[in-house]
Every structure is written in C-alpha cells, then in structure tokens.
Write a protein that holds these residues in place. Sequence first.
Motif, PDB file in Angstrom:
ATOM      1  N   MET A 207       0.700  -1.047   0.065  1.00  0.00           N
ATOM      2  CA  MET A 207      -0.097   0.161  -0.013  1.00  0.00           C
ATOM      3  C   MET A 207       0.806   1.449  -0.063  1.00  0.00           C
ATOM      4  N   ILE A 208       1.871   1.215   0.806  1.00  0.00           N
ATOM      5  CA  ILE A 208       2.832   2.395   0.818  1.00  0.00           C
ATOM      6  C   ILE A 208       4.392   1.561   0.627  1.00  0.00           C
ATOM      7  N   GLU A 209       5.035   1.982  -0.222  1.00  0.00           N
ATOM      8  CA  GLU A 209       6.281   1.450  -0.499  1.00  0.00           C
ATOM      9  C   GLU A 209       7.358   2.238  -0.816  1.00  0.00           C
ATOM     10  N   ILE A 210       8.622   1.728  -0.628  1.00  0.00           N
ATOM     11  CA  ILE A 210       9.893   2.358  -1.462  1.00  0.00           C
ATOM     12  C   ILE A 210      10.360   1.095  -2.011  1.00  0.00           C
ATOM     13  N   PRO A 211       9.997   0.886  -3.367  1.00  0.00           N
ATOM     14  CA  PRO A 211      10.200  -0.481  -3.697  1.00  0.00           C
ATOM     15  C   PRO A 211      11.540  -0.847  -4.250  1.00  0.00           C
ATOM     16  N   GLY A 212      12.367   0.011  -4.397  1.00  0.00           N
ATOM     17  CA  GLY A 212      13.729  -0.455  -4.838  1.00  0.00           C
ATOM     18  C   GLY A 212      14.826  -0.013  -3.932  1.00  0.00           C
ATOM     19  N   GLY A 213      15.915  -0.742  -4.315  1.00  0.00           N
ATOM     20  CA  GLY A 213      16.973  -0.659  -3.305  1.00  0.00           C
ATOM     21  C   GLY A 213      17.325  -1.848  -2.362  1.00  0.00           C
ATOM     22  N   GLY A 214      16.286  -2.686  -2.245  1.00  0.00           N
ATOM     23  CA  GLY A 214      16.421  -3.956  -1.492  1.00  0.00           C
ATOM     24  C   GLY A 214      16.664  -5.139  -2.208  1.00  0.00           C
ATOM     25  N   SER A 215      16.461  -6.326  -1.464  1.00  0.00           N
ATOM     26  CA  SER A 215      16.851  -7.534  -1.990  1.00  0.00           C
ATOM     27  C   SER A 215      15.716  -8.209  -3.237  1.00  0.00           C
ATOM     28  N   ARG A 216      14.680  -7.166  -3.167  1.00  0.00           N
ATOM     29  CA  ARG A 216      13.606  -7.586  -4.183  1.00  0.00           C
ATOM     30  C   ARG A 216      14.001  -6.835  -5.487  1.00  0.00           C
ATOM     31  N   GLU A 217      14.538  -5.535  -5.228  1.00  0.00           N
ATOM     32  CA  GLU A 217      14.728  -4.836  -6.641  1.00  0.00           C
ATOM     33  C   GLU A 217      15.879  -4.176  -6.423  1.00  0.00           C
ATOM     34  N   PRO A 218      17.030  -5.051  -6.396  1.00  0.00           N
ATOM     35  CA  PRO A 218      18.508  -4.290  -6.105  1.00  0.00           C
ATOM     36  C   PRO A 218      18.741  -2.920  -6.985  1.00  0.00           C
ATOM     37  N   ALA A 219      19.542  -2.000  -6.403  1.00  0.00           N
ATOM     38  CA  ALA A 219      19.544  -0.869  -7.380  1.00  0.00           C
ATOM     39  C   ALA A 219      20.191  -1.105  -8.504  1.00  0.00           C
ATOM     40  N   SER A 220      19.742  -0.603  -9.691  1.00  0.00           N
ATOM     41  CA  SER A 220      20.187  -0.860 -11.058  1.00  0.00           C
ATOM     42  C   SER A 220      19.969   0.275 -11.866  1.00  0.00           C
ATOM     43  N   GLU A 221      20.575   0.272 -13.047  1.00  0.00           N
ATOM     44  CA  GLU A 221      20.100   1.620 -14.009  1.00  0.00           C
ATOM     45  C   GLU A 221      18.568   1.521 -14.403  1.00  0.00           C
ATOM     46  N   GLY A 222      17.832   0.414 -14.290  1.00  0.00           N
ATOM     47  CA  GLY A 222      16.640  -0.081 -14.464  1.00  0.00           C
ATOM     48  C   GLY A 222      15.935   0.784 -13.259  1.00  0.00           C
ATOM     49  N   THR A 223      16.128   0.498 -12.213  1.00  0.00           N
ATOM     50  CA  THR A 223      15.464   0.945 -10.876  1.00  0.00           C
ATOM     51  C   THR A 223      15.705   2.398 -10.686  1.00  0.00           C
ATOM     52  N   LEU A 224      16.916   2.980 -11.170  1.00  0.00           N
ATOM     53  CA  LEU A 224      16.841   4.426 -11.197  1.00  0.00           C
ATOM     54  C   LEU A 224      15.955   5.126 -12.238  1.00  0.00           C
ATOM     55  N   GLN A 225      16.152   4.373 -13.620  1.00  0.00           N
ATOM     56  CA  GLN A 225      15.230   5.200 -14.613  1.00  0.00           C
ATOM     57  C   GLN A 225      13.759   5.125 -14.423  1.00  0.00           C
ATOM     58  N   GLU A 226      13.236   3.816 -13.620  1.00  0.00           N
ATOM     59  CA  GLU A 226      11.903   3.983 -13.261  1.00  0.00           C
ATOM     60  C   GLU A 226      11.527   4.647 -11.807  1.00  0.00           C
ATOM     61  N   ARG A 227      12.440   5.241 -11.330  1.00  0.00           N
ATOM     62  CA  ARG A 227      12.401   5.985 -10.139  1.00  0.00           C
ATOM     63  C   ARG A 227      11.825   5.070  -8.843  1.00  0.00           C
ATOM     64  N   ARG A 228      12.402   3.984  -8.860  1.00  0.00           N
ATOM     65  CA  ARG A 228      11.922   3.101  -7.843  1.00  0.00           C
ATOM     66  C   ARG A 228      12.447   3.097  -6.447  1.00  0.00           C
ATOM     67  N   HIS A 229      13.156   4.058  -6.147  1.00  0.00           N
ATOM     68  CA  HIS A 229      13.822   4.386  -4.983  1.00  0.00           C
ATOM     69  C   HIS A 229      13.111   5.507  -4.294  1.00  0.00           C
ATOM     70  N   PHE A 230      11.855   5.866  -4.639  1.00  0.00           N
ATOM     71  CA  PHE A 230      11.290   6.968  -3.967  1.00  0.00           C
ATOM     72  C   PHE A 230       9.733   6.270  -3.466  1.00  0.00           C
ATOM     73  N   VAL A 231       9.221   6.976  -2.595  1.00  0.00           N
ATOM     74  CA  VAL A 231       7.936   6.384  -1.773  1.00  0.00           C
ATOM     75  C   VAL A 231       6.851   6.506  -3.103  1.00  0.00           C
ATOM     76  N   VAL A 232       6.020   5.605  -2.948  1.00  0.00           N
ATOM     77  CA  VAL A 232       4.881   5.244  -3.696  1.00  0.00           C
ATOM     78  C   VAL A 232       3.724   4.828  -2.993  1.00  0.00           C
ATOM     79  N   LEU A 233       2.589   5.200  -3.069  1.00  0.00           N
ATOM     80  CA  LEU A 233       1.636   4.895  -2.078  1.00  0.00           C
ATOM     81  C   LEU A 233       0.091   4.903  -2.881  1.00  0.00           C
ATOM     82  N   ARG A 234      -0.832   4.014  -2.147  1.00  0.00           N
ATOM     83  CA  ARG A 234      -2.154   4.159  -2.896  1.00  0.00           C
ATOM     84  C   ARG A 234      -3.022   4.894  -1.860  1.00  0.00           C
ATOM     85  N   GLY A 235      -3.125   6.277  -1.987  1.00  0.00           N
ATOM     86  CA  GLY A 235      -3.558   7.140  -0.717  1.00  0.00           C
ATOM     87  C   GLY A 235      -4.710   6.818  -0.451  1.00  0.00           C
ATOM     88  N   ARG A 236      -5.830   6.721  -1.343  1.00  0.00           N
ATOM     89  CA  ARG A 236      -6.912   6.526  -1.032  1.00  0.00           C
ATOM     90  C   ARG A 236      -7.336   5.250  -0.028  1.00  0.00           C
TER      91      ARG A 236
END
Length: 345
Positions: A207-236
Amino acid sequence: MSPSDSHRDDPVGVAANAPAICSIRGLGRYLPERQLTNVDLEKVVDTSDEWIFQRTGIRSRRVMPEDWITSDLAVAAAQRALADADLPLTAIDQMILATVTPDHLCPSTACVVHHKLGMKNVPAFDISVACSGFGYALSIAAAGIVAGMHHNVLVIGAEAMTRFMNYEDRTSCILFGDGAGAAVVSKEGRFDLLYTDNGADGSMADMIEIPGGGSREPASEGTLQERRHFVVLRGREVFKSAVRQMSQSTRDAAEALGIQVSDIDWMVPHQANARIIEAVGEQLGLPAERVVVDLEDKGNTTAASIPIAFTGLYEQGRFEPGQLIALVGFGAGAAWSCQILRVRG
Ligand SMILES: CC(C)(COP(=O)(O)OP(=O)(O)OC[C@H]1O[C@@H](n2cnc3c(N)ncnc32)[C@H](O)[C@@H]1OP(=O)(O)O)[C@@H](O)C(=O)NCCC(=O)NCCS
C-alpha cells in the motif's frame, strides 16, 4: 480552558489508578527551518495550493539543509530530550531509532547517532515501522525497563522524507516533510505509560512502499530510470484503513483500561492528513479541540510525526496533571500503534 474542564466530572475511573508501566522523563523535537510550500510545489508538479490544503490540511513541509542527513535530525531532537530529562548522556543505557529514511541501509543510523552524541558501548539499533515506529519503539523501551534490563532508554523518530520523494509524482511528493522527535523513557518521569499495544497486517505491505534498493529490486540502472527508490502509495486505500484502524486501536485501549473513549483528554494521532484525523475524531465522538492536528507547516514526518506533535503541546504547557493522552499511529506495513499516557501530578 483545558479539555478536561469540558468533559469530565470525575477523575478518570480505572485509569486514574492504573499502574504505570514506565514513564517518559523528557521530550524534544527538531524541525528544519526551511519550508517547501504548496506554492513552491505548484512550480514542480501539476497541483495547486488549494487542492493540497483542502485534501490534506498541509500548506508547507520542512526540508533539512542539503549537507544534513537523517542522523543529524535525530541528534538535534535527542539532545533536546536529554536536556529536558535532566540526565547525563552516560545515564542512557539503550537507544532505539525509528526511521524508514536511514542514512544508509547498513549500518544502522542509530549507530551513527550513537557516535555523534558521544555514547559509549550501550546498545543502539534502528526499527523500521514507518508511521508507527515511535509507538513500537516506546513499547520496546518499556519492555526493557520492566524486565530490569535498562533504566533510561533514548527513543527517537527521525525522518528525511524529502530525500525519498519523486518530484514527478503529485500524489506523494506533496505529503511528506523532514523532522525528528525524541523521548527519554525511564521508570519515573512526567508522563506515565499506562497502556501500549501495537499491531500489523502484512497483507497491506504494498500500500505504501519504497520498492527499489532492497533485495527484491536491487539498485540498477532500471530501478533508477523507473524511479523505484522513492515513496509510492495508494492514498485512498491508506486513508480508509487509517481511519478504521486508528479508531479501533483507541477503542481497544479504552476498553483495556476500563475507561470511556471520552475520558481521553488529548488524542495525538499520526499526522498524515487533517481529514484522516478529523474522521477518526468524529468516529470516536471526540471534540475537535482534543484531537491534535499539527501538520499545516510540517506535512507528514512519518516516525517523527507523533513525537513532534506531542512535544509541541508539551512545550506550549498544554498538559495538566491527571490528563490522559492517546498516541495513535498507522502507516506502511500496514502497522499500527496505540499508547495511553497519564500526565504526572
Ligand atoms: C493522497 C491523498 C491526499 C489523496 O486525496 P484523495 O481525496 O484520496 O484523492 P484521490 O487520490 O482520490 O484523487 C482525486 C483526484 O485528484 C488528483 N490528484 C492527486 N494528487 C493531486 C495533487 N497533488 N494535485 C492535484 N490533483 C491531484 C488525482 O489524480 C485524482 O484525479 P482523477 O479523479 O482525475 O483521477 C489522500 O488519499 C491521503 O492523504 N491518503 C493518505 C496518505 C498516505 O498514504 N500517507 C502515508 C502513510 S500514513
């Protein structure tokens, strides 16, 4: 007028005599001076001051200096809590730091704070419970004191949320700010802890995550390009779950203590959104003046929000002996927390 004058004829029944588990001896907070306003954000994403304020109650959020890191916020709040507790650093025998925005993944930010404060040998560790981190940390501190393992525990909630914002995502970057709050937990103090209970439901983990940078999605060019190292949430979804769970946690606490919810003098909820807080207050039938909203110039500071709001009231001299305070958290995990404190006479 204090809230207690308006709603209570008798001192609170069972809770007036409830034994203290332990006590908060000192409080401190630190908020960076720089403000990032809604008007500033209008220049960055497709949003407006009016939309943000109406939907969240936030007008601006704090941003720490560029050369600061999370441990600096933590140190500033901790030093104030230690001064308020009137204890030397050497009296602290454990430190717990709640954060989801650590200086780095390894080692713990608590160890960096340990060094910056000048502590020697005492255990220090981070916990990652997002917006409920401060409540969880209080519980761990209380357990150590009750078990006789520790005498004075430094509990800190510190977050550099603005470092983890995607300033291309208007649904999240408007919400969060930086800050820190701290408490010294001891056997004797100013606020007796009467009740503590925390919970979690991992089925809401995405529901609220910082998806990239952990063991599931280690930091890579792809995670950087897709901005996976930032907070994402389903606010409602967060909104609805927060209202439901924070109301339930408070009812459970009242029942366990043998009091009415209306006996609570101050509700200090996690500061995610003014509308969430107002909805919780309404569900519980608590008058608005007893339900603390403290986010207009701070935004959501995650693990720091409860100690920042609590310390703010304390510094303004708002508490009176015998009053009951509910600290109620909900956030990523999902994880929630509820602590009831009684102001010492
Ligand atoms: C995020 C939050 C403020 C959104 O408010 P909301 O009333 O639920 O709004 P919605 O998400 O339903 O979006 C309504 C519309 O506003 C738009 N919108 C979202 N963010 C916007 C913004 N910053 N500015 C302008 N419009 C925005 C949406 O795209 C949507 O448009 P659509 O109807 O055309 O699809 C609110 O849900 C909230 O605070 N949730 C909890 C926050 C949270 O998770 N905190 C962290 C953990 S405690």
